[in-house]
Scaffold this active site. Sequence first.
Site, short mmCIF file in Angstrom:
data_model
loop_
_atom_site.label_atom_id
_atom_site.label_comp_id
_atom_site.label_asym_id
_atom_site.label_seq_id
_atom_site.Cartn_x
_atom_site.Cartn_y
_atom_site.Cartn_z
N GLU A 190 17.18 -3.41 -1.15
CA GLU A 190 16.53 -2.27 -0.48
C GLU A 190 15.15 -2.67 0.04
O GLU A 190 14.29 -3.06 -0.76
CB GLU A 190 16.40 -1.11 -1.48
N LYS A 234 11.48 -2.80 0.71
CA LYS A 234 10.47 -2.17 -0.14
C LYS A 234 9.40 -1.52 0.74
O LYS A 234 8.58 -2.20 1.33
CB LYS A 234 9.85 -3.23 -1.05
N ARG A 237 2.78 8.60 -9.47
CA ARG A 237 3.13 7.63 -10.50
C ARG A 237 2.09 7.62 -11.63
O ARG A 237 2.44 7.50 -12.79
CB ARG A 237 3.25 6.24 -9.88
N GLU A 243 -24.77 14.00 8.09
CA GLU A 243 -25.26 12.88 7.27
C GLU A 243 -24.11 12.25 6.49
O GLU A 243 -24.02 11.04 6.34
CB GLU A 243 -26.36 13.37 6.32
N CYS A 277 -21.14 -12.28 36.70
CA CYS A 277 -19.82 -11.93 36.16
C CYS A 277 -20.01 -10.77 35.17
O CYS A 277 -20.75 -10.90 34.19
CB CYS A 277 -19.21 -13.14 35.47
S1 IVH Z 1 12.56 0.96 -7.75
C1 IVH Z 1 12.41 0.29 -11.85
N1 IVH Z 1 13.11 0.83 -5.22
O1 IVH Z 1 7.79 -0.60 -5.41
C2 IVH Z 1 12.30 0.25 -10.45
N2 IVH Z 1 10.84 0.76 -5.87
O2 IVH Z 1 6.43 -2.28 -7.77
C3 IVH Z 1 11.03 0.72 -9.92
N3 IVH Z 1 9.26 0.64 -4.02
O3 IVH Z 1 6.21 1.63 -7.57
C4 IVH Z 1 11.08 1.25 -8.59
N4 IVH Z 1 10.77 0.66 -2.41
O4 IVH Z 1 6.48 2.32 -5.18
C5 IVH Z 1 12.14 0.83 -6.14
N5 IVH Z 1 13.75 0.74 -3.00
C6 IVH Z 1 12.80 0.76 -3.92
C7 IVH Z 1 11.42 0.69 -3.57
C8 IVH Z 1 10.48 0.69 -4.59
C9 IVH Z 1 9.48 0.62 -2.70
C10 IVH Z 1 7.93 0.58 -4.67
C11 IVH Z 1 7.65 1.68 -5.64
C12 IVH Z 1 7.31 1.05 -6.95
C13 IVH Z 1 7.01 -0.35 -6.52
C14 IVH Z 1 7.38 -1.32 -7.60
#
Ligand code: IVH
Length: 676
Positions: free
Chosen positions: A117, A119, A140, A36, A434
């Site tokens: 970097e 993201k 976090r 369920e 078809c």
């Molecule tokens: S630095 C003060 N570096 O992005 C700097 N964040 O909105 C804070 N994230 O919560 C983080 N790649 O989850 C940083 N190369 C990177 C990142 C990165 C991904 C994410 C991280 C953070 C969010 C910020």
Amino acid sequence: MEKKKIKLKYINKIKLIKNLNKNYYDKNHSLVTDNEYDDLKNEILKLEKKYNFLTSKDSPSNSVGYTPSKNFKKIPHKVSMLSLSNAFTEEDLANFEKKIINYLSEKNDFKITYSAEPKIDGISASLTYKNGKLEKGLSRGDGKEGEDITLNLKTIKDIPNQIFSKDFPEEIDIRGEVFIKNSDFKSLKEKFANPRNAASGSLRQKNPEDTKKIPLNFIAYTFGFEKGLSIYNQFDFLKKLKEWGFKVNPLNKLISGIHNLIKNYNEVEKQRSTLDFDIDGIVYKINEFNLQKRLGNVANAPRWAIAHKFSSNKAISEIIDIDIQIGRTGALTPVAKIKPINIGGVVVSNATLHNEDEIKRKDIRIGDTAIIERAGDVIPHILSVDKKKRSKNSQKFIFPKKCPSCGSETIKEFNKITKKNDAVRRCSSEGYTCDKISIEKLKHFVSKEAFNIDGFGKKIVESFWNLKFIKFPQDIFKLDYNKIEKLEGWGNLSVQNLKYSINQKKKISLERLIYSLGIRHIGLENAKLLAKNFISFSNFINLAKLNSYDDLLNIDGIGETQVNSIKNFFKNDENIKVLNELEKILEVKSVNKKNDNGLLNNKSFLVTGKLNGISRAEVKSLIEVNSGKTVSTVSNKLNYLIVGEKPTKRKIDHAKELKIKIIDQKEFLKMLNKTS
Ligand code: IVH
């Protein structure tokens, strides 16, 4: 209204599953059987898949089980985990740099170097190492306090338990992103909308053994609290992370100048679909730590960093193949199979190409790099292709001239109104010759506005078709339930339920039945008009014998296009056979002939508030039986607003404004020569 109803249904299901989860995880008490529970979960996932406006943090697509914030101990971060402000355009970036230069009181030509970097779109985590040993791992959380998910993080192979390097600080919080690879997400895509949700669900499991089941990865990029770190810029720190045994993003770069940031951004965006991890932008951090320190933070984001986000409704990917799908009416729709790409949180692997002309116009080819757009609820489509990136041996796409399913000729009809050939190419076969058209016809037959058979969705149609259980609509009512019970995934209870739902739908209104047949150009409204005209199913079937098609033109709303389509339908022997078979099985309710001379003829009504001793449904039918109409909003089309107890004030005010007659229950009944 429809959307509201769907949302309400969804919210109720979410509430239910939340309660079940709470009992199970917090109180160790199961309120339902596993089956369920799974059914409810699947219903929610199905709704989300069908309507992408449905989302909830409590959805099973966001968490494998209950998001057990209470189950994890909360621990403060020694240094807060900040978030980032976003930039979307070159102008945003220019403003970001200008503000920094002003803040530092530097001249306009001050050169800033950034660590750029990609993201990663995952879940951030903070790992505390003391004397080289991983002591704890926190999520976090709200940035100030995280959840203690040490045991789950320890299952991740990219996270070292012990670091022996001599220059590793005495104490440091290493921070980075936990994520799932796109290739690993493939097997989970039925359960989660995107890799991020899958990673989040896995990381928050109560039992680390469950976390282990979904392969997670970790990429490090920053630090929180530290004691004994002797590094002076971000890029050196990233290098060190690698030396210490952490994974870092291979696409990290050191860049200065906004135009170079943009260049890098465009290059990375093009590469995006080939990466095995999801990125949703690029983070730029001022490289020098002493500058970072001087700049500090605003609210909960640093002044020295920004996230340059990719568009949430467009992405670049590669066209792997072009499929031709055949619809219920024979229309051949080309669909681009693309390398899966995350567009605004949804992993897209198909994009419609609309029709043959669209492919020609945009010269879309297999192997092309394309920009895909996914806006709102509409199906993703190809905006354009990059012809410069095309290989030398790329070839124009040749649209099939024969139906890929049945081999019949395909045709482009001449549109009398536009005096042009249709853009859509169609399979010329009619009826059930078809296979692909037949399957689509059956899907339409059981669909919501048609027979609406509970538990008999598109997937079941496909599976029963492949098993040769069904070919024509009548077969649905002649299923061999013993055979179904033996199939994987079916049990006695589910078969009984299916049998019950099918039998229940043997009683059907004529308008629904006509609509279910899937005659081209006969949608719900036209089906209603036809049903009113024919009154009974036998009259409808007799249309072929009487050859009285032209009479249909007298029906207000039915035109030549519809009549031709009906003629085509009845010309086909297979269709006649289907009708005769259905007549034997179904109990089709004839239409009550509407009385056009009723007391309320040509008058429209709307009820607000509760009436005394008479339900809304009853009022509606009373109005309709007396040739009146009910409407759902106050507008110029409304003649009478019937006001009951606790009416909606807004409706009354609006009606007054439009000078619409406002009456009470007594006055309404008086109109019908009734007194109570
Ligand atoms: S630095 C003060 N570096 O992005 C700097 N964040 O909105 C804070 N994230 O919560 C983080 N790649 O989850 C940083 N190369 C990177 C990142 C990165 C991904 C994410 C991280 C953070 C969010 C910020």
